[in-house]
Design a protein around this motif. Structure first.
Motif, PDB file in Angstrom:
ATOM      1  N   PRO A  73       0.826  -1.212   0.000  1.00 18.15           N
ATOM      2  CA  PRO A  73       0.000   0.000   0.000  1.00 18.15           C
ATOM      3  C   PRO A  73       0.861   1.263   0.000  1.00 18.15           C
ATOM      4  O   PRO A  73       1.995   1.270   0.489  1.00 18.15           O
ATOM      5  CB  PRO A  73      -0.797  -0.104   1.295  1.00 18.15           C
ATOM      6  N   LEU A  74       0.317   2.333  -0.552  1.00 18.70           N
ATOM      7  CA  LEU A  74       1.063   3.590  -0.654  1.00 18.70           C
ATOM      8  C   LEU A  74       1.447   4.132   0.722  1.00 18.70           C
ATOM      9  O   LEU A  74       2.526   4.712   0.879  1.00 18.70           O
ATOM     10  CB  LEU A  74       0.237   4.628  -1.420  1.00 18.70           C
ATOM     11  N   THR A  75       0.597   3.927   1.733  1.00 14.74           N
ATOM     12  CA  THR A  75       0.935   4.427   3.072  1.00 14.74           C
ATOM     13  C   THR A  75       2.144   3.694   3.645  1.00 14.74           C
ATOM     14  O   THR A  75       2.998   4.303   4.288  1.00 14.74           O
ATOM     15  CB  THR A  75      -0.267   4.264   4.028  1.00 14.74           C
ATOM     16  N   VAL A  76       2.229   2.391   3.391  1.00 15.39           N
ATOM     17  CA  VAL A  76       3.388   1.621   3.864  1.00 15.39           C
ATOM     18  C   VAL A  76       4.643   2.081   3.143  1.00 15.39           C
ATOM     19  O   VAL A  76       5.709   2.260   3.748  1.00 15.39           O
ATOM     20  CB  VAL A  76       3.155   0.107   3.668  1.00 15.39           C
ATOM     21  N   THR A  77       4.540   2.290   1.836  1.00 13.85           N
ATOM     22  CA  THR A  77       5.683   2.758   1.050  1.00 13.85           C
ATOM     23  C   THR A  77       6.143   4.127   1.552  1.00 13.85           C
ATOM     24  O   THR A  77       7.341   4.370   1.709  1.00 13.85           O
ATOM     25  CB  THR A  77       5.290   2.841  -0.435  1.00 13.85           C
ATOM     26  N   GLY A  78       5.199   5.020   1.794  1.00 10.17           N
ATOM     27  CA  GLY A  78       5.549   6.350   2.304  1.00 10.17           C
ATOM     28  C   GLY A  78       6.188   6.288   3.679  1.00 10.17           C
ATOM     29  O   GLY A  78       7.150   7.012   3.957  1.00 10.17           O
ATOM     30  N   ALA A  79       5.671   5.419   4.530  1.00 11.06           N
ATOM     31  CA  ALA A  79       6.243   5.277   5.871  1.00 11.06           C
ATOM     32  C   ALA A  79       7.667   4.734   5.806  1.00 11.06           C
ATOM     33  O   ALA A  79       8.559   5.220   6.502  1.00 11.06           O
ATOM     34  CB  ALA A  79       5.362   4.365   6.723  1.00 11.06           C
ATOM     35  N   MET A  80       7.883   3.751   4.974  1.00  8.48           N
ATOM     36  CA  MET A  80       9.232   3.185   4.830  1.00  8.48           C
ATOM     37  C   MET A  80      10.194   4.215   4.242  1.00  8.48           C
ATOM     38  O   MET A  80      11.349   4.310   4.653  1.00  8.48           O
ATOM     39  CB  MET A  80       9.212   1.935   3.953  1.00  8.48           C
ATOM     40  N   ALA A  81       9.734   5.002   3.274  1.00 10.14           N
ATOM     41  CA  ALA A  81      10.568   6.061   2.698  1.00 10.14           C
ATOM     42  C   ALA A  81      10.912   7.103   3.764  1.00 10.14           C
ATOM     43  O   ALA A  81      12.043   7.599   3.808  1.00 10.14           O
ATOM     44  CB  ALA A  81       9.857   6.718   1.522  1.00 10.14           C
ATOM     45  N   ALA A  82       9.962   7.421   4.629  1.00 10.25           N
ATOM     46  CA  ALA A  82      10.229   8.382   5.703  1.00 10.25           C
ATOM     47  C   ALA A  82      11.239   7.825   6.690  1.00 10.25           C
ATOM     48  O   ALA A  82      12.134   8.545   7.150  1.00 10.25           O
ATOM     49  CB  ALA A  82       8.921   8.732   6.422  1.00 10.25           C
ATOM     50  N   VAL A  83      11.132   6.541   7.019  1.00 14.01           N
ATOM     51  CA  VAL A  83      12.091   5.916   7.937  1.00 14.01           C
ATOM     52  C   VAL A  83      13.492   5.954   7.339  1.00 14.01           C
ATOM     53  O   VAL A  83      14.463   6.295   8.019  1.00 14.01           O
ATOM     54  CB  VAL A  83      11.666   4.466   8.250  1.00 14.01           C
ATOM     55  N   ILE A  84      13.609   5.639   6.057  1.00 12.08           N
ATOM     56  CA  ILE A  84      14.913   5.665   5.400  1.00 12.08           C
ATOM     57  C   ILE A  84      15.467   7.085   5.368  1.00 12.08           C
ATOM     58  O   ILE A  84      16.657   7.305   5.604  1.00 12.08           O
ATOM     59  CB  ILE A  84      14.805   5.074   3.982  1.00 12.08           C
ATOM     60  N   ALA A  85      14.614   8.077   5.084  1.00 10.80           N
ATOM     61  CA  ALA A  85      15.059   9.468   5.036  1.00 10.80           C
ATOM     62  C   ALA A  85      15.562   9.931   6.401  1.00 10.80           C
ATOM     63  O   ALA A  85      16.595  10.603   6.499  1.00 10.80           O
ATOM     64  CB  ALA A  85      13.925  10.365   4.548  1.00 10.80           C
ATOM     65  N   VAL A  86      14.851   9.563   7.470  1.00 20.92           N
ATOM     66  CA  VAL A  86      15.289   9.932   8.819  1.00 20.92           C
ATOM     67  C   VAL A  86      16.608   9.248   9.154  1.00 20.92           C
ATOM     68  O   VAL A  86      17.522   9.867   9.697  1.00 20.92           O
ATOM     69  CB  VAL A  86      14.202   9.583   9.863  1.00 20.92           C
ATOM     70  N   TRP A  87      16.714   7.977   8.797  1.00 22.45           N
ATOM     71  CA  TRP A  87      17.949   7.230   9.054  1.00 22.45           C
ATOM     72  C   TRP A  87      19.136   7.877   8.337  1.00 22.45           C
ATOM     73  O   TRP A  87      20.208   8.061   8.926  1.00 22.45           O
ATOM     74  CB  TRP A  87      17.761   5.783   8.608  1.00 22.45           C
ATOM     75  N   LEU A  88      18.957   8.243   7.066  1.00 23.12           N
ATOM     76  CA  LEU A  88      20.035   8.901   6.325  1.00 23.12           C
ATOM     77  C   LEU A  88      20.350  10.279   6.907  1.00 23.12           C
ATOM     78  O   LEU A  88      21.512  10.694   6.951  1.00 23.12           O
ATOM     79  CB  LEU A  88      19.660   9.020   4.846  1.00 23.12           C
ATOM     80  N   GLY A  89      19.331  10.991   7.360  1.00 29.66           N
ATOM     81  CA  GLY A  89      19.571  12.296   7.984  1.00 29.66           C
ATOM     82  C   GLY A  89      20.364  12.185   9.270  1.00 29.66           C
ATOM     83  O   GLY A  89      21.297  12.949   9.506  1.00 29.66           O
ATOM     84  N   VAL A  90      20.005  11.212  10.112  1.00 23.30           N
ATOM     85  CA  VAL A  90      20.746  10.998  11.361  1.00 23.30           C
ATOM     86  C   VAL A  90      22.187  10.601  11.052  1.00 23.30           C
ATOM     87  O   VAL A  90      23.131  11.088  11.678  1.00 23.30           O
ATOM     88  CB  VAL A  90      20.047   9.928  12.232  1.00 23.30           C
TER      89      VAL A  90
END
Length: 64
Positions: free
Chosen positions: A22-39
């Motif tokens: 689902p698009l919400t799962v994809t968006g959530a995973m993309a957000a987790v990856i973005a936060v991880w890369l930012g940290v």
């Protein structure tokens, strides 16, 4: 870096298994990856600044 996350997400939607999630799962995973890369980026920058400050030779003046 965020461009890379967006490009990989788009590639996953077009070609990968992300298309079946689902698009919400994809968006959530993309957000987790973005936060991880930012940290990671913040920790790397902070670590390099700390190392650069400690690698400088100390300037001492000897009084004789």
């Amino acid at each position: 870096m965020l461009f890379l996350v967006a490009a990989l997400m788009l590639l996953g939607v077009v070609l990968g298994t992300v298309a079946h999630a689902p698009l919400t799962v994809t968006g959530a995973m993309a957000a987790v990856i973005a936060v991880w890369l930012g940290v990671f980026a913040v920790r790397e920058r902070h670590g390099r600044r700390r190392r650069a400050a400690t690698d400088r030779p100390s300037v001492t003046t000897s009084r004789s």
